[in-house]
Design a protein around this motif. Structure first.
Motif, PDB file in Angstrom:
ATOM      1  N   PHE A 144       0.815  -1.219   0.000  1.00  0.00           N
ATOM      2  CA  PHE A 144       0.000   0.000   0.000  1.00  0.00           C
ATOM      3  C   PHE A 144       0.847   1.268   0.000  1.00  0.00           C
ATOM      4  O   PHE A 144       0.679   2.146  -0.855  1.00  0.00           O
ATOM      5  CB  PHE A 144      -0.947  -0.004   1.197  1.00  0.00           C
ATOM      6  N   LEU A 145       1.765   1.407   0.949  1.00  0.00           N
ATOM      7  CA  LEU A 145       2.544   2.638   1.060  1.00  0.00           C
ATOM      8  C   LEU A 145       3.488   2.810  -0.129  1.00  0.00           C
ATOM      9  O   LEU A 145       3.668   3.933  -0.618  1.00  0.00           O
ATOM     10  CB  LEU A 145       3.320   2.653   2.373  1.00  0.00           C
ATOM     11  N   THR A 146       4.041   1.727  -0.608  1.00  0.00           N
ATOM     12  CA  THR A 146       4.905   1.801  -1.787  1.00  0.00           C
ATOM     13  C   THR A 146       4.117   2.283  -2.999  1.00  0.00           C
ATOM     14  O   THR A 146       4.590   3.119  -3.776  1.00  0.00           O
ATOM     15  CB  THR A 146       5.526   0.423  -2.087  1.00  0.00           C
ATOM     16  N   GLU A 200     -11.826  14.411   6.581  1.00  0.00           N
ATOM     17  CA  GLU A 200     -12.641  13.908   5.466  1.00  0.00           C
ATOM     18  C   GLU A 200     -12.434  12.425   5.172  1.00  0.00           C
ATOM     19  O   GLU A 200     -13.407  11.697   4.961  1.00  0.00           O
ATOM     20  CB  GLU A 200     -12.402  14.753   4.205  1.00  0.00           C
ATOM     21  N   THR A 201     -11.206  11.968   5.137  1.00  0.00           N
ATOM     22  CA  THR A 201     -10.975  10.560   4.815  1.00  0.00           C
ATOM     23  C   THR A 201     -11.585   9.651   5.872  1.00  0.00           C
ATOM     24  O   THR A 201     -12.199   8.631   5.561  1.00  0.00           O
ATOM     25  CB  THR A 201      -9.468  10.273   4.678  1.00  0.00           C
ATOM     26  N   THR A 202     -11.452  10.062   7.137  1.00  0.00           N
ATOM     27  CA  THR A 202     -11.989   9.257   8.239  1.00  0.00           C
ATOM     28  C   THR A 202     -13.505   9.172   8.190  1.00  0.00           C
ATOM     29  O   THR A 202     -14.076   8.079   8.251  1.00  0.00           O
ATOM     30  CB  THR A 202     -11.559   9.842   9.594  1.00  0.00           C
ATOM     31  N   ILE A 203     -14.183  10.323   8.055  1.00  0.00           N
ATOM     32  CA  ILE A 203     -15.648  10.300   8.130  1.00  0.00           C
ATOM     33  C   ILE A 203     -16.274   9.667   6.890  1.00  0.00           C
ATOM     34  O   ILE A 203     -17.443   9.279   6.918  1.00  0.00           O
ATOM     35  CB  ILE A 203     -16.241  11.705   8.368  1.00  0.00           C
ATOM     36  N   CYS A 204     -15.493   9.560   5.808  1.00  0.00           N
ATOM     37  CA  CYS A 204     -16.007   8.909   4.597  1.00  0.00           C
ATOM     38  C   CYS A 204     -15.566   7.452   4.503  1.00  0.00           C
ATOM     39  O   CYS A 204     -15.841   6.778   3.501  1.00  0.00           O
ATOM     40  CB  CYS A 204     -15.544   9.673   3.359  1.00  0.00           C
ATOM     41  N   GLY A 205     -14.896   6.963   5.535  1.00  0.00           N
ATOM     42  CA  GLY A 205     -14.462   5.574   5.518  1.00  0.00           C
ATOM     43  C   GLY A 205     -13.452   5.289   4.434  1.00  0.00           C
ATOM     44  O   GLY A 205     -13.395   4.178   3.907  1.00  0.00           O
ATOM     45  N   GLY A 206     -12.638   6.298   4.091  1.00  0.00           N
ATOM     46  CA  GLY A 206     -11.675   6.135   3.019  1.00  0.00           C
ATOM     47  C   GLY A 206     -10.273   5.859   3.523  1.00  0.00           C
ATOM     48  O   GLY A 206     -10.059   5.555   4.696  1.00  0.00           O
ATOM     49  N   LYS A 207      -9.322   6.019   2.617  1.00  0.00           N
ATOM     50  CA  LYS A 207      -7.920   5.788   2.947  1.00  0.00           C
ATOM     51  C   LYS A 207      -7.068   6.832   2.229  1.00  0.00           C
ATOM     52  O   LYS A 207      -7.554   7.512   1.306  1.00  0.00           O
ATOM     53  CB  LYS A 207      -7.505   4.375   2.559  1.00  0.00           C
ATOM     54  N   PRO A 208      -5.810   6.979   2.623  1.00  0.00           N
ATOM     55  CA  PRO A 208      -4.938   7.939   1.934  1.00  0.00           C
ATOM     56  C   PRO A 208      -4.943   7.696   0.428  1.00  0.00           C
ATOM     57  O   PRO A 208      -4.878   6.553  -0.027  1.00  0.00           O
ATOM     58  CB  PRO A 208      -3.560   7.641   2.540  1.00  0.00           C
ATOM     59  N   GLY A 209      -5.046   8.784  -0.325  1.00  0.00           N
ATOM     60  CA  GLY A 209      -5.084   8.681  -1.777  1.00  0.00           C
ATOM     61  C   GLY A 209      -6.474   8.796  -2.369  1.00  0.00           C
ATOM     62  O   GLY A 209      -6.616   8.983  -3.575  1.00  0.00           O
ATOM     63  N   ASP A 210      -7.506   8.705  -1.528  1.00  0.00           N
ATOM     64  CA  ASP A 210      -8.882   8.734  -2.041  1.00  0.00           C
ATOM     65  C   ASP A 210      -9.386  10.146  -2.331  1.00  0.00           C
ATOM     66  O   ASP A 210     -10.177  10.348  -3.259  1.00  0.00           O
ATOM     67  CB  ASP A 210      -9.851   8.089  -1.039  1.00  0.00           C
TER      68      ASP A 210
END
Length: 201
Positions: free
Chosen positions: A27-29, A51-61
């Motif tokens: 993932f990080l790579t 925003e990423t947290t409350i939308c259930g997302g991840k870095p890059g979204d």
């Protein structure tokens, strides 16, 4: 000088990295090689709305621009630079202006006196940034509430975005870019679409 208050952040980062690597070793790579978000989030700097947290997302979204009271000013070089990079370089097609309940910026604007018609823009950085919001507050009916101001501020943000050079260039190029207005309710944790979506004509 003590930096003890920052230590939990460093430790939290180490825990997060370990968890991310255990879940997906690549993932990080993969993230380090580039980004291709489909959404630009224009939100408030409020610490309660990651925003990423409350939308259930991840870095890059989600590509992000945050400021006081989720405003989009047509003369704001920072906001316009983010918009331009997101839409014309990253290929973002969904731009979302997200207001929220209990917004400190809206509260401050709501409680401010109406500026004189010929009053210059305040020199204080925070008050200068809030100046359009204060003027917006005093353009509303006398019985308007803070919630009314919060929604109207989102509407103005959507309207300003559709007048920006970037969005108009994107539309002229045939790009299917849409601008939306949402509200986040702090008490329930839920997002609501305000039905303000604008797209290519």
């Amino acid at each position: 000088m003590s930096f003890a208050a920052l230590q939990p952040l460093v430790e939290g980062n180490q825990i997060w990295v370990q968890a991310a690597n255990e879940m997906d070793p690549a993932f990080l790579t993969t993230l380090s090689k580039g980004q291709a978000p489909n959404v630009l989030w224009i939100g408030c700097a409020d610490s309660r709305i990651p925003e990423t947290t409350i939308c259930g997302g991840k870095p890059g979204d989600i590509f992000v621009h945050r400021n006081i009271a989720n405003q989009f000013h047509l003369e704001d070089n920072s906001a316009n630079a983010v918009l331009n990079y997101a839409v014309l370089h990253l290929g973002v097609t969904q731009v979302v202006v997200v207001g929220h309940t209990a917004c400190g910026g809206c509260k401050a604007a709501f409680g401010s006196a109406a500026p004189a018609a010929d009053a210059p823009v305040p020199e204080h950085p925070l008050m200068a940034f809030l100046d359009p919001l204060i003027k917006l507050r005093h353009s509303l009916p006398a019985d308007a509430t803070i919630d009314d101001l919060t929604r109207e501020n989102v509407r103005v943000g959507v309207q300003n975005l559709t007048q920006s050079s970037t969005i108009n260039e994107a539309w002229a190029l045939g790009k299917q870019v849409y601008v939306h207005g949402w509200i986040y309710d702090l008490a329930s944790g839920r997002l609501s679409d305000l039905g303000m979506t604008q797209g290519p004509k």
